[in-house]
Design a protein around this motif. Structure first.
Motif, PDB file in Angstrom:
ATOM      1  N   ALA A  90       0.853  -1.190   0.000  1.00 49.53           N
ATOM      2  CA  ALA A  90       0.000   0.000   0.000  1.00 49.53           C
ATOM      3  C   ALA A  90       0.890   1.241   0.000  1.00 49.53           C
ATOM      4  CB  ALA A  90      -0.908  -0.001   1.224  1.00 49.53           C
ATOM      5  N   PHE A  91       0.526   2.227  -0.811  1.00 51.70           N
ATOM      6  CA  PHE A  91       1.315   3.461  -0.882  1.00 51.70           C
ATOM      7  C   PHE A  91       0.408   4.611  -1.274  1.00 51.70           C
ATOM      8  CE2 PHE A  91       1.515   1.133  -4.813  1.00 51.70           C
ATOM      9  CZ  PHE A  91       1.309   2.080  -5.805  1.00 51.70           C
ATOM     10  N   ARG A  92       0.850   5.816  -0.928  1.00 51.94           N
ATOM     11  CA  ARG A  92       0.102   7.020  -1.300  1.00 51.94           C
ATOM     12  C   ARG A  92       1.063   8.192  -1.313  1.00 51.94           C
ATOM     13  NH1 ARG A  92      -3.482   7.532   4.254  1.00 51.94           N
ATOM     14  NH2 ARG A  92      -1.749   8.042   5.633  1.00 51.94           N
ATOM     15  N   PRO A  93       0.821   9.169  -2.200  1.00 55.20           N
ATOM     16  CA  PRO A  93       1.648  10.371  -2.179  1.00 55.20           C
ATOM     17  C   PRO A  93       1.544  11.033  -0.808  1.00 55.20           C
ATOM     18  CG  PRO A  93       0.344  10.303  -4.193  1.00 55.20           C
ATOM     19  CD  PRO A  93      -0.164   9.199  -3.299  1.00 55.20           C
ATOM     20  N   PHE A  94       2.656  11.520  -0.324  1.00 57.29           N
ATOM     21  CA  PHE A  94       2.694  12.142   0.995  1.00 57.29           C
ATOM     22  C   PHE A  94       1.652  13.260   1.069  1.00 57.29           C
ATOM     23  CE2 PHE A  94       4.460  14.522   4.550  1.00 57.29           C
ATOM     24  CZ  PHE A  94       4.814  13.492   5.409  1.00 57.29           C
ATOM     25  N   GLY A  95       0.862  13.265   2.136  1.00 58.28           N
ATOM     26  CA  GLY A  95      -0.137  14.311   2.322  1.00 58.28           C
ATOM     27  C   GLY A  95      -1.506  13.975   1.784  1.00 58.28           C
ATOM     28  N   THR A  96      -1.660  12.827   1.111  1.00 57.32           N
ATOM     29  CA  THR A  96      -2.984  12.431   0.614  1.00 57.32           C
ATOM     30  C   THR A  96      -3.578  11.394   1.572  1.00 57.32           C
ATOM     31  OG1 THR A  96      -2.109  10.671  -0.782  1.00 57.32           O
ATOM     32  CG2 THR A  96      -2.322  12.852  -1.778  1.00 57.32           C
ATOM     33  N   THR A  97      -4.868  11.079   1.391  1.00 55.92           N
ATOM     34  CA  THR A  97      -5.532  10.174   2.328  1.00 55.92           C
ATOM     35  C   THR A  97      -5.863   8.805   1.745  1.00 55.92           C
ATOM     36  OG1 THR A  97      -7.665  11.129   1.698  1.00 55.92           O
ATOM     37  CG2 THR A  97      -6.574  12.081   3.620  1.00 55.92           C
ATOM     38  N   THR A  98      -5.864   8.670   0.426  1.00 57.28           N
ATOM     39  CA  THR A  98      -6.286   7.415  -0.199  1.00 57.28           C
ATOM     40  C   THR A  98      -5.080   6.531  -0.512  1.00 57.28           C
ATOM     41  OG1 THR A  98      -8.158   8.565  -1.199  1.00 57.28           O
ATOM     42  CG2 THR A  98      -7.583   6.413  -2.115  1.00 57.28           C
ATOM     43  N   TRP A  99      -5.113   5.287  -0.015  1.00 57.45           N
ATOM     44  CA  TRP A  99      -4.041   4.331  -0.278  1.00 57.45           C
ATOM     45  C   TRP A  99      -4.265   3.655  -1.624  1.00 57.45           C
ATOM     46  CZ3 TRP A  99       0.194   3.969   2.716  1.00 57.45           C
ATOM     47  CH2 TRP A  99       0.126   4.453   4.015  1.00 57.45           C
ATOM     48  N   ILE A 100      -3.197   3.476  -2.374  1.00 57.33           N
ATOM     49  CA  ILE A 100      -3.203   2.646  -3.577  1.00 57.33           C
ATOM     50  C   ILE A 100      -2.672   1.294  -3.128  1.00 57.33           C
ATOM     51  CG2 ILE A 100      -2.239   2.341  -5.891  1.00 57.33           C
ATOM     52  CD1 ILE A 100      -1.745   5.450  -5.833  1.00 57.33           C
ATOM     53  N   GLN A 101      -3.389   0.200  -3.446  1.00 56.13           N
ATOM     54  CA  GLN A 101      -2.962  -1.121  -2.995  1.00 56.13           C
ATOM     55  C   GLN A 101      -2.777  -2.053  -4.171  1.00 56.13           C
ATOM     56  OE1 GLN A 101      -5.280  -3.004   0.031  1.00 56.13           O
ATOM     57  NE2 GLN A 101      -4.921  -1.402   1.532  1.00 56.13           N
ATOM     58  N   THR A 102      -1.813  -2.953  -4.015  1.00 54.32           N
ATOM     59  CA  THR A 102      -1.601  -4.005  -4.994  1.00 54.32           C
ATOM     60  C   THR A 102      -1.197  -5.266  -4.245  1.00 54.32           C
ATOM     61  OG1 THR A 102      -0.532  -4.571  -7.086  1.00 54.32           O
ATOM     62  CG2 THR A 102       0.845  -3.506  -5.423  1.00 54.32           C
ATOM     63  N   VAL A 103      -1.367  -6.403  -4.883  1.00 49.33           N
ATOM     64  CA  VAL A 103      -1.045  -7.684  -4.263  1.00 49.33           C
ATOM     65  C   VAL A 103       0.167  -8.285  -4.961  1.00 49.33           C
ATOM     66  CG1 VAL A 103      -1.890 -10.037  -3.883  1.00 49.33           C
ATOM     67  CG2 VAL A 103      -3.422  -8.094  -3.560  1.00 49.33           C
ATOM     68  N   VAL A 104       1.125  -8.771  -4.163  1.00 49.94           N
ATOM     69  CA  VAL A 104       2.293  -9.492  -4.673  1.00 49.94           C
ATOM     70  C   VAL A 104       2.130 -10.926  -4.198  1.00 49.94           C
ATOM     71  CG1 VAL A 104       4.801  -9.683  -4.606  1.00 49.94           C
ATOM     72  CG2 VAL A 104       3.723  -7.426  -4.611  1.00 49.94           C
TER      73      VAL A 104
END
Length: 191
Positions: A90-104
């Motif tokens: 899970a990652f998101r640009p610093f200062g934003t609230t929505t996480w982008i998620q991917t599965v490995v």
């Protein structure tokens, strides 16, 4: 388990790791001491459970233009707690609230690379990596900051001049290139 009295022929072994194969031996003992151990039992696997250990050493950085590289130490098999083990990145640009998620899906994979032309160079991202298996999702690592790939210098130094100082030494000088910290860290020059 603690020593079991001589009239008991079963015991329950506790605090074992989930989804790990164990084999057991039994040793008879008396006041004189312990005898020879028995032959080992057949291997018995404990049941599966949701993973409890998130990845450690979550970090990243580097890579090529428009990339966010995220790395971690893979979880050893004895802590995966079941089949179908993988990671949730899970990652998101610093200062934003929505996480982008991917599965490995590979348990041995130590990294994930997100490529997108909209990624600005040397931008901070909040990153965390979680775990899952067929039984469900486990915990995430703590959140850490990772920078997207830096941008390579797009212009060459100007005003290059060289002066001979001796039969084996030449001094080379140049004007510094204009550099923005938002493009990365200027490490130096090659001559």
């Amino acid at each position: 388990p603690d020593v079991i009295d001589g009239k008991t022929f079963t015991t329950t072994v506790v605090d074992l790791n989930p989804w790990v194969e164990y084999e057991f031996r039994v040793v008879a003992s008396n006041k004189i001491g312990g005898g020879e151990p028995s032959l080992p039992s057949e291997k018995v696997r404990t049941e599966e459970a949701v993973p409890e250990t998130p990845p450690s050493e979550v970090s990243g950085g580097g890579g090529s233009r428009s990339e966010l590289v995220i790395t971690w130490d893979p979880i050893p098999e004895e802590l995966q707690n079941g089949e179908g083990f993988g990671y949730v990145v899970a990652f998101r640009p610093f200062g934003t609230t929505t996480w982008i998620q991917t599965v490995v899906t590979s348990p041995d994979t130590p990294r994930y690379v997100f490529r997108n032309e909209s990624i600005l160079p040397f931008s901070p991202y909040e990153v965390k990596v979680g775990v899952y298996n067929n039984k469900g999702e486990g915990p995430f690592s703590s959140v850490t900051t990772v920078f997207s790939a830096e941008e390579e210098p797009s212009i060459a130094p100007s005003g290059v001049s060289a002066t001979s100082l001796s039969s084996s030494v030449i001094e080379v000088s140049w004007a510094a290139i204009p550099w923005k910290m938002s493009s990365g860290r200027l490490l130096g020059y090659e001559v």
